[in-house]
Design an enzyme around this catalytic site. Structure first.
Site, mmCIF file in Angstrom:
data_model
loop_
_atom_site.group_PDB
_atom_site.id
_atom_site.type_symbol
_atom_site.label_atom_id
_atom_site.label_comp_id
_atom_site.label_asym_id
_atom_site.label_seq_id
_atom_site.Cartn_x
_atom_site.Cartn_y
_atom_site.Cartn_z
ATOM 1 N N ASP A 1 1.003 -1.370 -0.027
ATOM 2 C CA ASP A 1 0.043 -0.159 -0.161
ATOM 3 C C ASP A 1 0.846 1.161 -0.057
ATOM 4 O OD1 ASP A 1 -3.088 -0.184 0.470
ATOM 5 O OD2 ASP A 1 -2.066 -1.869 1.664
ATOM 6 N N SER A 2 2.060 1.279 0.751
ATOM 7 C CA SER A 2 2.758 2.507 0.973
ATOM 8 C C SER A 2 3.355 2.781 -0.452
ATOM 9 C CB SER A 2 3.830 2.308 1.892
ATOM 10 O OG SER A 2 3.207 2.055 3.387
#
Length: 698
Positions: free
Chosen positions: A169-170
């Site tokens: 996600d990051s």
């Protein structure tokens, strides 16, 4: 102080955990005006992620900094309409709903670009908007598994290892911020036309993992796990020091590798032919780890760090969060900074992601509490789609600053007034009560053996203490009770946590993760606000001319519901509680308790189409006189619950089941004040209720 190079750019953050919010955080850090959209009841899932202090979510403070917040129910027509109006003023909209969701709500790319041709729509999903996996539930964990990351991570003889944080996600969030800026640059060069950015969680981390597909394509080689080692160079590992700390050593450059081996007292190894390349050194990792690790184990971390620095070799300590905040370089360069927060005082958080010499970004404010929930007041027919009020309540954090015809009346309570003062309104309300009201009890009596769904624990009641078991000196005595029951037994309301679809709840969160710890902190019964609302009874059998009620297994259609509205003259308005009578409730007290459950015969009720119709009218909650609200086919039981999916997962409408509606119908009462208050059972998927219908007249 300048607010950064993106000042004047408006971004709508309609995303949740985690890539989309991070993308918008980065844009906001550099000056963009970010408007965070969250569900008006459930709030954003990020509010429940990670640690909290005194009930204040800490991660939310960082991920939602520099963002104004507003509550919108996008699945409802009025919420979708407001988003379109807001999108008309924006430059970027970021969303991460499952592909097809925005289209189903009538706010897909076609509608968004119709109101704003220059809008950049960044769509983040697990596997992209197209392809065989597009409609699968997609989360960072799955991307970390499919990207090759987990396959390459961990000990050689251990299982594939996932990261302990949102790595996929990051990476995707950072990539999304770049993608948005690329699309905005393209807009400047092609006459102001926006476009859709299709970004999956999988692709950015797949690229970060490296050229594995290319290596396999050209050489047929499948890279394997090496623990902390690298297949490209050695020595490369973590090593324990004498005082129990750990350090990491990297020798990607040949000169660094030579310095390390000379430092640890083995210059002879540098002269070996295999030492001349990183790939060949990696074939001798056991030897090199023994030499380097043995030397480090005899020294403290400070001694190791000092020696490596003097030798010009690359080393770093393995840090915890405590080490990070204490590090002099981290502090001196402002990697973490103290930011004032109205709830917690000064708090430490990551700074903006990079420094710019002329147009730096900054943290203007931390993540805010839930924003206002717009409420629409319609001056047109109640059956028409609502339009915004010509008035706007001042002092709210609704987006402003650009010319727009968007005007919204805001309220933070479940009922709305239009100008009446609290004292005058209360006096009028009390006067109506004194003049006489009639109350209809819409709840069923809780009794042992009552008909109920076989999927839930039955009701049981006992008296562990009876009168006379303990008598006080003054002769008084007291009895007490114990009850056991499921929260979906008798008349009850379903919380949004009750049903998931393809692993996701209403707010897009992972249903399994949301229920960890045995409760749903975000969408549980405790989040259902008490209801004092307009209620409408849709008497379907009366509209269909069936005095004995709907037939077993009959599906109540949108046409049936419309017929009931037209017959009664009670159009459904946004925010109403709509009760659908099928006539099946007359069987609740039948001597054969299985008749009401209706497994063999089937049960009449609303299907997916009827549920969609109810949601489209803007219903806040719906109820029925059956055990499951749904149309249950003969012999099918609860094997399929499409109306629950539509209402609880897709549209955010509460469901009340097993209601007593016969008396209302017999008296011809179709419009009333509806009152309901669920038990605030923290984290539960539902709650027993005793709803009331109140009308004027004794």
């Amino acid at each position: 102080m300048r607010d950064g190079p993106l000042t004047g750019l408006r971004v709508i953050d309609a995303s949740t955990i985690l890539a989309g919010p991070l993308c918008c955080q980065i844009l906001g850090d550099f000056g963009a005006d970010v408007i965070k959209i969250e569900h008006p009841v459930a709030g954003d899932s990020m509010r429940g992620h990670g640690h909290a202090k005194d009930g204040v979510p800490l991660w939310w403070k960082e991920i939602s900094r520099n963002k104004r917040t507003v509550g919108l129910k996008l699945s409802a027509p009025e919420g979708a309409d407001l988003l379109l109006r807001l999108a008309a003023t924006a430059d970027v909209l970021v969303e991460n709903f499952r592909p097809g969701t925005l289209e189903r709500w009538g706010i897909g790319p076609e509608q968004l670009h119709e109101v704003n041709p220059g809008l950049v729509l960044v769509r983040i999903s697990g596997f992209g908007q197209q392809g065989p996996y597009a409609h699968r539930p997609g989360f960072g964990t799955l991307a970390e598994a499919m990207s090759g990351f987990a396959h390459l991570t961990g000990a050689p003889d251990g299982p594939p290892t996932l990261p302990a944080f949102g790595l996929a996600d990051s990476i995707c969030g950072i990539a999304a911020s770049s993608a948005a800026m690329v699309a905005l640059w393209a807009r400047e060069r092609n006459g102001g036309k926006g476009q859709v950015v299709d970004l999956s969680l999988l692709e950015p981390i797949m690229m970060a993992v490296g050229p594995g597909p290319t290596v396999y394509d050209q050489l047929g080689v499948i890279q394997q796990r090496h623990g902390n080692r690298s297949s490209n160079n050695a020595p490369r590992n973590t090593y324990r020091t004498r005082d129990g700390d750990w350090v990491a050593v990297s020798t990607s450059a040949q000169t660094i590798a030579e310095r390390v081996l000379r430092l640890v007292g083995h210059p002879e190894v540098v002269d070996e032919p295999w030492f001349a390349s990183g790939r060949d050194r990696a074939q001798h990792a056991d030897l090199l780890d023994d030499l380097v690790g043995g030397w480090i184990a005899e020294r403290t971390r400070d001694e190791v760090m000092r020696a490596f620095e003097e030798a010009g070799a690359a080393v770093a300590p393995v840090y915890s969060a405590r080490d990070i905040v204490a590090d002099e370089h981290v502090r001196a360069t402002g990697m973490v900074v103290e930011v004032p927060d109205p709830d917690l005082g000064d708090m430490l958080m990551h700074n903006v992601l990079w420094r710019m010499s002329d147009t730096p970004g900054r943290i203007r404010f931390t993540g805010r509490p839930r924003g206002p929930t717009p409420t629409i007041f319609s001056s047109t027919s109640s059956a028409a789609r609502p339009r915004p009020s010509p008035n706007c309540v001042p002092g709210r954090s609704w987006p402003d600053g650009r010319p727009t015809n968007l005007r919204i009346a805001v309220t933070t309570t479940s009922t709305t007034t239009t100008g009446t003062s609290p004292s005058t309104g209360t006096a009028s309300l009390l006067a109506a009560v004194r003049a006489g009201v009639r109350t209809y009890d819409l709840g069923r009596r809780l009794t042992i053996g009552m008909p109920q769904s076989p999927n839930h624990p039955p009701f049981w009641h006992a008296l562990p203490r009876r009168h006379g078991d303990m008598v006080r000196p003054d002769g008084g005595s007291a009895a007490n009770d114990i009850i056991t029951m499921g929260t979906h037994v008798g008349t009850h309301i379903d919380a949004f946590a009750h049903v998931s679809q393809d692993g996701q709840l209403l707010d897009g969160s992972d249903a399994g993760a949301a229920g960890r710890g045995g409760r749903f902190a975000e969408l549980g019964a405790h989040t259902i606000a008490p209801m004092v609302r307009r209620g409408v009874l849709l008497d379907v059998p009366a509209a269909l001319g069936r005095p004995d009620g709907c037939a077993p297994g009959y599906e109540i259609t949108p046409e049936d519901l419309t017929a009931a509205v037209e017959r009664q003259g009670t159009p459904v308005q946004p925010g109403d509680v709509v009760l659908v009578r099928s006539g099946w409730g007359r069987l609740f007290d039948h001597e054969d308790r299985t008749r009401f459950v209706g497994h063999a015969s089937g049960v009449p009720g609303v299907g997916a189409a009827g549920a969609t119709w109810l949601a489209d009218q803007g219903a806040h909650a719906v109820g029925a006189d059956t055990i499951a609200f749904e149309c249950l086919r003969p012999g099918a039981g609860h094997s399929s619950l499409p109306a629950h999916r539509v209402l609880l997962v897709e549209r955010g409408v509460y469901i009340i089941e097993t209601m007593a509606l016969e008396e209302l119908a017999a008296d011809g009462v179709h419009e009333f004040l509806f009152v309901l208050s669920p038990l605030a059972i923290f984290g539960a998927t539902g709650s027993p209720v005793r709803p009331l219908a109140v009308v004027a007249g004794a």
